[in-house]
Design a protein around this motif. Structure first.
Motif: not given
Length: 233
Positions: A115-140
């Motif tokens: 997300x920070x370095x390579x992915x561009x495009x609305x869908x890709x950035x939105x998907x990665x953001x959601x995936x990261x947030x969900x993972x962090x919430x579940x891990x905590x």
């Protein structure tokens, strides 16, 4: 029953059953992320430059790179399907070792770097953001469901790594020019797309066989431990 037959039948059943899990389609982009990240990582290892990665809603993706010689481009083309298959195997290895939190951490780290370095495009950035947030919430906060969430991701990644590789293998037989990385490799080498597509499919199935072997060994060990605990009680 032959282990290869078991592997194929279990994968077919898994592909069918996971279609009934709500929103499972969204998580199938995890395999695409790993596939494209594999291309990008190999590009960097070979001193090339990653321009950007695109992830699409239909579970496809593309990595744009430059500054690679023809010989190095072969390794970059190979890296996608091989990385995805090996990553699926790694997830089940970590599960067998009881390290599913490590597995989630690795997935989240790859998503964050992408997300920070390579992915561009609305869908890709939105998907990665959601995936990261969900993972962090579940891990905590999701201690009671983290194991099952991890297994869902592991099985979906395994399924997609095999299905996508088999599809490219099929396309290399029927429409070689449209066989993705296999077609690219055919242009860069003296070997036809058929060879590369078949190689990707067989490698994915070999990794799936190993992954399922680790899963059933883990489950068998857990049941055996519970039985011994009951007898001691």
């Amino acid at each position: 029953m032959n282990k290869w037959v078991k592997t194929i039948l279990f994968l077919l059943g898994s592909v069918f059953l996971t279609r009934f899990i709500p929103f499972s389609s969204l998580f199938r982009n995890l395999d695409t992320m790993i596939h494209e990240f594999g291309h990008a990582l190999m590009t960097l290892v070979l001193s090339g430059k990653v321009l950007r990665i695109e992830l699409y809603a239909d579970h496809s993706g593309v990595t744009y790179s430059s500054m690679l010689t023809p010989g190095r481009s072969i390794l970059v083309s190979l890296a996608g399907y091989i990385s995805a298959s090996l990553f699926a195997l790694l997830l089940f290895y970590l599960y067998r070792k009881g390290l599913h939190m490590w597995g989630l951490g690795i997935m989240t780290a790859v998503a964050l770097v992408s997300l920070l370095l390579y992915v561009r495009g609305e869908f890709g950035m939105l998907w990665l953001t959601g995936f990261i947030v969900l993972n962090v919430v579940i891990m905590i906060f999701g201690a009671k469901i983290v194991k099952y969430y991890y297994l869902l991701l592991a099985f979906l990644t395994l399924e997609e790594s095999v299905v996508s590789a088999v599809y490219v293998g099929f396309m290399s037989w029927t429409q070689p020019s449209r066989a993705g990385d296999a077609a690219n490799l055919a242009q860069q080498t003296f070997l036809p797309a058929l060879f590369w597509g078949t190689l990707f499919a067989l490698f994915a199935l070999w990794c799936a066989k190993g992954a399922l072997g680790l899963f059933f060994r883990k489950e068998g060990t857990s049941r055996s431990s519970r039985s011994r605990g009951l007898r001691r009680a």
